[in-house]
Design a protein around this motif. Structure first.
Motif, PDB file in Angstrom:
ATOM      1  N   MET A   1      34.852  -8.633  26.645  1.00  0.00           N
ATOM      2  CA  MET A   1      33.381  -8.944  26.665  1.00  0.00           C
ATOM      3  C   MET A   1      32.615  -8.001  27.839  1.00  0.00           C
ATOM      4  O   MET A   1      31.543  -7.235  27.395  1.00  0.00           O
ATOM      5  CB  MET A   1      33.195 -10.473  26.816  1.00  0.00           C
ATOM      6  CG  MET A   1      31.609 -10.822  26.392  1.00  0.00           C
ATOM      7  SD  MET A   1      31.545 -12.449  26.674  1.00  0.00           S
ATOM      8  CE  MET A   1      32.589 -13.282  25.401  1.00  0.00           C
ATOM      9  N   HIS A  33      23.066 -14.833  23.727  1.00  0.00           N
ATOM     10  CA  HIS A  33      23.469 -15.585  24.859  1.00  0.00           C
ATOM     11  C   HIS A  33      24.330 -16.719  24.543  1.00  0.00           C
ATOM     12  O   HIS A  33      25.504 -17.073  25.140  1.00  0.00           O
ATOM     13  CB  HIS A  33      22.155 -15.845  25.751  1.00  0.00           C
ATOM     14  CG  HIS A  33      22.436 -16.779  26.981  1.00  0.00           C
ATOM     15  ND1 HIS A  33      23.489 -16.393  27.854  1.00  0.00           N
ATOM     16  CD2 HIS A  33      22.092 -18.016  27.303  1.00  0.00           C
ATOM     17  CE1 HIS A  33      23.604 -17.266  29.000  1.00  0.00           C
ATOM     18  NE2 HIS A  33      22.988 -18.333  28.669  1.00  0.00           N
ATOM     19  N   ILE A  37      28.229 -17.860  24.759  1.00  0.00           N
ATOM     20  CA  ILE A  37      28.560 -19.082  25.686  1.00  0.00           C
ATOM     21  C   ILE A  37      29.529 -19.761  24.631  1.00  0.00           C
ATOM     22  O   ILE A  37      30.461 -20.333  25.319  1.00  0.00           O
ATOM     23  CB  ILE A  37      27.175 -19.741  25.853  1.00  0.00           C
ATOM     24  CG1 ILE A  37      26.364 -19.406  26.896  1.00  0.00           C
ATOM     25  CG2 ILE A  37      27.633 -21.503  26.173  1.00  0.00           C
ATOM     26  CD1 ILE A  37      27.199 -19.218  28.261  1.00  0.00           C
ATOM     27  N   LEU A  40      32.878 -18.202  24.895  1.00  0.00           N
ATOM     28  CA  LEU A  40      33.368 -18.262  26.322  1.00  0.00           C
ATOM     29  C   LEU A  40      33.954 -19.874  26.442  1.00  0.00           C
ATOM     30  O   LEU A  40      34.987 -20.140  27.146  1.00  0.00           O
ATOM     31  CB  LEU A  40      32.434 -18.078  27.407  1.00  0.00           C
ATOM     32  CG  LEU A  40      32.169 -16.519  27.575  1.00  0.00           C
ATOM     33  CD1 LEU A  40      30.807 -16.054  28.520  1.00  0.00           C
ATOM     34  CD2 LEU A  40      33.304 -15.832  28.198  1.00  0.00           C
ATOM     35  N   ASP A  41      33.285 -20.747  25.973  1.00  0.00           N
ATOM     36  CA  ASP A  41      33.652 -22.149  26.097  1.00  0.00           C
ATOM     37  C   ASP A  41      34.632 -22.496  24.922  1.00  0.00           C
ATOM     38  O   ASP A  41      34.986 -23.795  24.995  1.00  0.00           O
ATOM     39  CB  ASP A  41      32.597 -23.268  26.426  1.00  0.00           C
ATOM     40  CG  ASP A  41      31.700 -23.322  25.156  1.00  0.00           C
ATOM     41  OD1 ASP A  41      32.133 -22.958  24.210  1.00  0.00           O
ATOM     42  OD2 ASP A  41      30.436 -23.875  25.321  1.00  0.00           O
TER      43      ASP A  41
ATOM     44  N   LEU B  49      28.370 -14.829  31.349  1.00  0.00           N
ATOM     45  CA  LEU B  49      29.878 -15.046  32.377  1.00  0.00           C
ATOM     46  C   LEU B  49      29.545 -16.001  33.496  1.00  0.00           C
ATOM     47  O   LEU B  49      30.319 -16.865  33.936  1.00  0.00           O
ATOM     48  CB  LEU B  49      30.284 -13.755  32.624  1.00  0.00           C
ATOM     49  CG  LEU B  49      31.103 -12.919  31.643  1.00  0.00           C
ATOM     50  CD1 LEU B  49      31.180 -11.553  31.968  1.00  0.00           C
ATOM     51  CD2 LEU B  49      32.355 -13.580  31.191  1.00  0.00           C
ATOM     52  N   SER B  51      26.900 -18.270  33.750  1.00  0.00           N
ATOM     53  CA  SER B  51      26.910 -19.749  33.406  1.00  0.00           C
ATOM     54  C   SER B  51      28.536 -20.359  33.226  1.00  0.00           C
ATOM     55  O   SER B  51      28.407 -21.482  33.508  1.00  0.00           O
ATOM     56  CB  SER B  51      26.293 -19.665  31.903  1.00  0.00           C
ATOM     57  OG  SER B  51      25.067 -19.026  31.969  1.00  0.00           O
ATOM     58  N   ARG B  52      29.298 -19.615  32.379  1.00  0.00           N
ATOM     59  CA  ARG B  52      30.754 -20.342  32.544  1.00  0.00           C
ATOM     60  C   ARG B  52      31.415 -20.655  33.984  1.00  0.00           C
ATOM     61  O   ARG B  52      31.699 -21.544  33.937  1.00  0.00           O
ATOM     62  CB  ARG B  52      31.579 -19.369  31.633  1.00  0.00           C
ATOM     63  CG  ARG B  52      32.934 -19.796  31.304  1.00  0.00           C
ATOM     64  CD  ARG B  52      33.907 -19.016  30.619  1.00  0.00           C
ATOM     65  NE  ARG B  52      34.167 -17.732  31.607  1.00  0.00           N
ATOM     66  CZ  ARG B  52      35.064 -16.916  31.541  1.00  0.00           C
ATOM     67  NH1 ARG B  52      36.075 -17.269  30.540  1.00  0.00           N
ATOM     68  NH2 ARG B  52      35.380 -15.916  32.438  1.00  0.00           N
ATOM     69  N   ARG B  55      29.803 -23.555  35.133  1.00  0.00           N
ATOM     70  CA  ARG B  55      30.295 -24.995  34.409  1.00  0.00           C
ATOM     71  C   ARG B  55      31.604 -25.395  34.958  1.00  0.00           C
ATOM     72  O   ARG B  55      32.108 -26.198  35.221  1.00  0.00           O
ATOM     73  CB  ARG B  55      30.335 -24.657  33.013  1.00  0.00           C
ATOM     74  CG  ARG B  55      28.813 -25.396  32.267  1.00  0.00           C
ATOM     75  CD  ARG B  55      29.054 -25.391  31.065  1.00  0.00           C
ATOM     76  NE  ARG B  55      29.135 -24.181  30.172  1.00  0.00           N
ATOM     77  CZ  ARG B  55      28.232 -23.842  29.208  1.00  0.00           C
ATOM     78  NH1 ARG B  55      27.034 -24.723  29.216  1.00  0.00           N
ATOM     79  NH2 ARG B  55      28.258 -22.788  28.481  1.00  0.00           N
TER      80      ARG B  55
END
Lengths: 170, 131
Positions: A1, A33, A37, A40-41, B49, B51-52, B55
């Motif tokens: 990424m 965004h 996210i 990524l999660d 990235l 934000s991750r 978290r």
């Protein structure tokens, strides 16, 4: 990424802008965004046989569709039960009364696309045919295009779209 | 006016055009606009990235707090119970006696059995006195 090429980055921006056309209150930066996210999660898993940009396009399509459903619930066109039906968002949207807000946004989107192709009636006809799911051969016969003219039309459409969807400098 | 009852399909067709555009088509726009778009996307990637990472830090902090609290009242109770009556759950009794962490399934199974026993032994007809 982190290693996205300039090509990929530009394409992602264009695809995000595309999915925000006709969507109420959805900004392309927020859509992209949210898509990152979710990847990524782990809410969205990237199948390795799908190119990353195409996968991100699917993800953004899905988020934009959810947003439109949420709008419909908010505007009272759908109740929450209907929004969660298993028939899929497309089926729900197709059978649902269109809200004035959504109709206006959709109309605006169509006007913008029409203006974009104001000087290229053949290009617009090819794009509309693609939206209907017509095959290349059918389109060529109907519009009287040989394969060279058809390929040239596709290139014009792509260039017009990619230029139009490129974000303006802040 | 474009005639379509499915604007979403028009968007899908346009998406396919963008995805199949080659680099020449894609990069035909002025260089400044391309660079600005690419930079903005990189900014969004970095934000995502970050934000991750935020978290992950919150999750890690919660886990530390849980760890610091120790085994918790349920585990403590079960530990004392099987120490006094190992026949209730020989596996748990053996695990606690060996100082090992018991399996979550065993713990949950015993807790559920205890709750069932408790509920079935209570008298449904009995009314709580008010006032």
């Amino acid at each position: 990424m982190e290693g996205l090429s300039t090509d990929d980055s530009v394409r992602l921006a264009q695809l995000a802008r595309l999915r925000c056309l006709g969507a109420l209150g959805l900004e392309w930066q927020d859509l992209l965004h949210e898509a990152f996210i979710r990847v990524l999660d782990g809410r969205r898993r990237w199948p390795r046989d799908v190119p990353f940009v195409a996968f991100m396009a699917q993800t953004m399509r899905s988020i934009a569709s959810e947003t439109r459903q949420a709008d419909l619930v908010e505007f009272g066109a759908l109740d929450e039960h209907e929004a969660g039906e298993e028939q899929g968002p497309a089926a729900v949207l197709a059978k649902t009364d269109i809200t004035p807000e959504r109709e206006m946004a959709g109309r605006q989107m169509l006007l913008e696309i029409e203006a974009l192709f104001a000087e290229d009636a053949i290009g617009l006809a090819v794009l509309e045919a693609a939206a209907r799911g017509d095959s290349a051969a059918e389109v060529q016969v109907r519009l009287g295009l040989d394969s060279t003219a058809y390929a040239s039309t596709l290139r014009r459409i792509r260039r017009r779209l990619t230029g139009y969807l490129l974000p303006t400098e802040p | 006016m474009i005639k379509t009852s499915h604007p979403d399909r028009l968007l899908d067709a346009m998406e396919a055009m963008v995805l199949t555009a080659d680099a020449d088509d894609l990069l035909a726009a002025p260089e400044g606009r391309l660079a600005a778009a690419a930079q903005e996307v990189r900014g969004i990637v970095n934000l995502s990235l970050a934000s991750r990472a935020d978290r992950a830090a919150v999750v890690s902090a919660r886990k530390s707090v849980r760890d610091a609290r120790g085994p918790g009242p349920l585990m403590d109770y079960l530990k004392r119970l099987v120490a006094a009556r190992p026949e209730v759950s020989p596996n748990l009794a053996a695990a606690f006696a060996a100082g090992k962490s018991p399996s979550q399934e065993e713990v949950e199974a015993l807790a559920v059995e205890l709750l069932k026993a408790r509920l079935s032994s209570s008298k449904p007809g009995r009314k709580r006195r008010v006032g």
